[in-house]
Design a protein around this motif. Structure first.
Motif, PDB file in Angstrom:
ATOM      1  N   GLU A 194       0.792  -1.325  -0.021  1.00 37.36           N
ATOM      2  CA  GLU A 194       0.047  -0.052  -0.112  1.00 37.36           C
ATOM      3  C   GLU A 194       0.715   1.125   0.185  1.00 37.36           C
ATOM      4  OE1 GLU A 194      -2.265   0.684   3.604  1.00 37.36           O
ATOM      5  OE2 GLU A 194      -0.620   0.322   4.861  1.00 37.36           O
ATOM      6  N   LEU A 195       0.285   2.292  -0.602  1.00 35.52           N
ATOM      7  CA  LEU A 195       0.959   3.491  -0.663  1.00 35.52           C
ATOM      8  C   LEU A 195       0.745   4.277   0.904  1.00 35.52           C
ATOM      9  CD1 LEU A 195       2.323   6.124  -2.121  1.00 35.52           C
ATOM     10  CD2 LEU A 195      -0.203   6.703  -2.546  1.00 35.52           C
ATOM     11  N   VAL A 196       1.982   4.645   1.539  1.00 36.78           N
ATOM     12  CA  VAL A 196       1.986   5.074   2.867  1.00 36.78           C
ATOM     13  C   VAL A 196       1.680   6.531   2.504  1.00 36.78           C
ATOM     14  CG1 VAL A 196       3.206   5.610   4.952  1.00 36.78           C
ATOM     15  CG2 VAL A 196       3.240   3.317   3.634  1.00 36.78           C
ATOM     16  N   ALA A 197       2.662   7.388   1.731  1.00 36.18           N
ATOM     17  CA  ALA A 197       2.994   8.613   1.589  1.00 36.18           C
ATOM     18  C   ALA A 197       3.542   8.895   0.355  1.00 36.18           C
ATOM     19  CB  ALA A 197       3.671   9.299   2.787  1.00 36.18           C
ATOM     20  N   ARG A 198       3.298  10.243   0.029  1.00 34.13           N
ATOM     21  CA  ARG A 198       3.829  10.647  -1.308  1.00 34.13           C
ATOM     22  C   ARG A 198       3.982  12.146  -1.226  1.00 34.13           C
ATOM     23  NH1 ARG A 198       0.478   8.507  -6.015  1.00 34.13           N
ATOM     24  NH2 ARG A 198       1.966   6.830  -5.741  1.00 34.13           N
ATOM     25  N   ILE A 199       5.276  12.590  -2.138  1.00 28.19           N
ATOM     26  CA  ILE A 199       5.322  13.826  -1.977  1.00 28.19           C
ATOM     27  C   ILE A 199       5.674  14.341  -3.261  1.00 28.19           C
ATOM     28  CG2 ILE A 199       7.946  13.559  -1.473  1.00 28.19           C
ATOM     29  CD1 ILE A 199       7.835  16.376   0.238  1.00 28.19           C
ATOM     30  N   SER A 200       5.496  15.481  -3.793  1.00 32.35           N
ATOM     31  CA  SER A 200       5.598  15.871  -5.183  1.00 32.35           C
ATOM     32  C   SER A 200       6.831  16.817  -5.457  1.00 32.35           C
ATOM     33  CB  SER A 200       4.403  16.765  -5.677  1.00 32.35           C
ATOM     34  OG  SER A 200       4.621  18.031  -5.160  1.00 32.35           O
ATOM     35  N   SER A 201       7.135  17.024  -6.461  1.00 31.27           N
ATOM     36  CA  SER A 201       8.563  17.829  -6.554  1.00 31.27           C
ATOM     37  C   SER A 201       8.528  19.276  -6.047  1.00 31.27           C
ATOM     38  CB  SER A 201       8.780  17.999  -8.164  1.00 31.27           C
ATOM     39  OG  SER A 201       7.734  18.514  -8.730  1.00 31.27           O
ATOM     40  N   GLY A 202       7.078  19.667  -5.991  1.00 35.80           N
ATOM     41  CA  GLY A 202       7.015  21.060  -5.317  1.00 35.80           C
ATOM     42  C   GLY A 202       6.741  20.932  -3.798  1.00 35.80           C
ATOM     43  N   GLY A 203       6.750  19.761  -3.243  1.00 35.46           N
ATOM     44  CA  GLY A 203       6.593  19.622  -1.512  1.00 35.46           C
ATOM     45  C   GLY A 203       5.159  19.350  -1.328  1.00 35.46           C
ATOM     46  N   TYR A 254      -1.017  11.359   2.415  1.00 33.55           N
ATOM     47  CA  TYR A 254      -0.940  10.223   3.188  1.00 33.55           C
ATOM     48  C   TYR A 254      -2.131   9.238   3.398  1.00 33.55           C
ATOM     49  CZ  TYR A 254       2.792  13.296   5.216  1.00 33.55           C
ATOM     50  OH  TYR A 254       3.761  14.067   5.332  1.00 33.55           O
ATOM     51  N   THR A 255      -1.714   8.042   3.505  1.00 32.69           N
ATOM     52  CA  THR A 255      -3.046   7.220   3.553  1.00 32.69           C
ATOM     53  C   THR A 255      -3.464   7.412   5.238  1.00 32.69           C
ATOM     54  OG1 THR A 255      -3.541   4.599   3.407  1.00 32.69           O
ATOM     55  CG2 THR A 255      -1.688   5.035   4.946  1.00 32.69           C
ATOM     56  N   ASP A 256      -4.764   7.139   5.211  1.00 34.79           N
ATOM     57  CA  ASP A 256      -5.438   7.641   6.361  1.00 34.79           C
ATOM     58  C   ASP A 256      -4.777   7.057   7.554  1.00 34.79           C
ATOM     59  OD1 ASP A 256      -8.738   7.634   4.868  1.00 34.79           O
ATOM     60  OD2 ASP A 256      -7.186   9.126   4.808  1.00 34.79           O
ATOM     61  N   SER A 257      -4.549   5.854   7.596  1.00 31.02           N
ATOM     62  CA  SER A 257      -3.836   5.276   8.810  1.00 31.02           C
ATOM     63  C   SER A 257      -2.552   5.870   9.398  1.00 31.02           C
ATOM     64  CB  SER A 257      -3.716   3.690   8.764  1.00 31.02           C
ATOM     65  OG  SER A 257      -2.681   3.498   7.694  1.00 31.02           O
ATOM     66  N   VAL A 258      -1.919   6.536   8.848  1.00 28.83           N
ATOM     67  CA  VAL A 258      -0.675   7.321   9.324  1.00 28.83           C
ATOM     68  C   VAL A 258      -0.882   8.769   9.420  1.00 28.83           C
ATOM     69  CG1 VAL A 258       0.557   5.506   8.003  1.00 28.83           C
ATOM     70  CG2 VAL A 258       0.417   7.616   6.920  1.00 28.83           C
ATOM     71  N   LYS A 259      -2.034   9.203   8.948  1.00 27.44           N
ATOM     72  CA  LYS A 259      -2.211  10.918   9.017  1.00 27.44           C
ATOM     73  C   LYS A 259      -1.939  11.326  10.612  1.00 27.44           C
ATOM     74  CE  LYS A 259      -4.853  11.638   4.932  1.00 27.44           C
ATOM     75  NZ  LYS A 259      -6.470  12.059   4.678  1.00 27.44           N
ATOM     76  N   GLY A 260      -1.205  12.366  10.662  1.00 24.21           N
ATOM     77  CA  GLY A 260      -0.797  12.956  11.849  1.00 24.21           C
ATOM     78  C   GLY A 260       0.117  12.048  12.691  1.00 24.21           C
ATOM     79  N   ARG A 261       0.772  11.013  12.321  1.00 26.15           N
ATOM     80  CA  ARG A 261       1.651  10.139  12.920  1.00 26.15           C
ATOM     81  C   ARG A 261       3.191  10.097  12.047  1.00 26.15           C
ATOM     82  NH1 ARG A 261       1.358   4.971  13.800  1.00 26.15           N
ATOM     83  NH2 ARG A 261       0.051   4.636  12.033  1.00 26.15           N
ATOM     84  N   TYR A 271      12.753  11.105   3.103  1.00 27.09           N
ATOM     85  CA  TYR A 271      12.697  10.859   4.307  1.00 27.09           C
ATOM     86  C   TYR A 271      11.099  10.339   4.800  1.00 27.09           C
ATOM     87  CZ  TYR A 271      17.098  13.103   4.617  1.00 27.09           C
ATOM     88  OH  TYR A 271      18.420  13.478   4.292  1.00 27.09           O
ATOM     89  N   LEU A 272      11.098   9.375   5.493  1.00 29.33           N
ATOM     90  CA  LEU A 272       9.888   9.282   6.371  1.00 29.33           C
ATOM     91  C   LEU A 272       9.907   9.374   7.728  1.00 29.33           C
ATOM     92  CD1 LEU A 272       6.742   8.507   5.648  1.00 29.33           C
ATOM     93  CD2 LEU A 272       7.302   6.222   6.033  1.00 29.33           C
ATOM     94  N   GLN A 273       9.403  10.419   8.569  1.00 28.58           N
ATOM     95  CA  GLN A 273       9.609  10.328   9.901  1.00 28.58           C
ATOM     96  C   GLN A 273       8.342   9.710  10.384  1.00 28.58           C
ATOM     97  OE1 GLN A 273      11.992  11.640  12.199  1.00 28.58           O
ATOM     98  NE2 GLN A 273      10.479  10.727  13.923  1.00 28.58           N
ATOM     99  N   MET A 274       8.442   8.691  11.276  1.00 25.93           N
ATOM    100  CA  MET A 274       7.168   7.790  11.819  1.00 25.93           C
ATOM    101  C   MET A 274       7.095   8.053  13.248  1.00 25.93           C
ATOM    102  SD  MET A 274       7.658   4.448   9.325  1.00 25.93           S
ATOM    103  CE  MET A 274       9.223   4.078  10.169  1.00 25.93           C
ATOM    104  N   ASN A 275       6.043   8.456  13.776  1.00 27.15           N
ATOM    105  CA  ASN A 275       5.798   8.754  15.239  1.00 27.15           C
ATOM    106  C   ASN A 275       4.922   7.973  15.524  1.00 27.15           C
ATOM    107  OD1 ASN A 275       8.023  10.862  15.165  1.00 27.15           O
ATOM    108  ND2 ASN A 275       6.474  12.348  14.734  1.00 27.15           N
TER     109      ASN A 275
END
Length: 114
Positions: A45-54, A58-65, A78-82
């Protein structure tokens, strides 16, 4: 194109971890980058994506974390996981698409114990 992910390991629930991905052979600053994961018993599954412009999503289960970010000078993703949860356990991959070709890193194992 080469993508090299690292930073995985074993942590306890509630702890944090940062994954990084080094990219080479591609004009990094112009491309969208993504983190995927394959968790036990589930499809990738896709966790997070960042475009060239920033711009990020995020997938719903990781939003805010989780927070995805990029350093265009160092050509790193990078992927910071809290507040990690046991259900975040899996193999995490960095990925991108260039010229209609998908490129994947080798994956890094993240294990969250309860």
């Amino acid at each position: 194109v080469q993508l090299q992910a690292c930073g995985g390991g074993l942590v306890q629930a509630g702890e944090s971890m940062r994954l990084s991905c080094a990219a080479s052979g591609i004009i990094f600053k112009y491309i969208t980058m993504s983190w995927y994961r394959r968790t036990p018993g589930r499809q990738r599954e896709l966790v997070a994506r960042i475009s060239s412009g920033g711009s990020t999503n995020y997938t719903d289960s990781v939003k805010g974390r989780f927070t995805i970010s990029r350093d265009n000078i160092r050509r790193r993703l990078y992927l910071q996981m809290n507040s990690l949860k046991p259900e975040d356990t899996g193999v995490y991959y960095c990925a991108t698409t260039s010229g209609n070709i998908d490129f994947w890193g080798q994956g890094t194992q993240v294990t969250v114990s309860s």
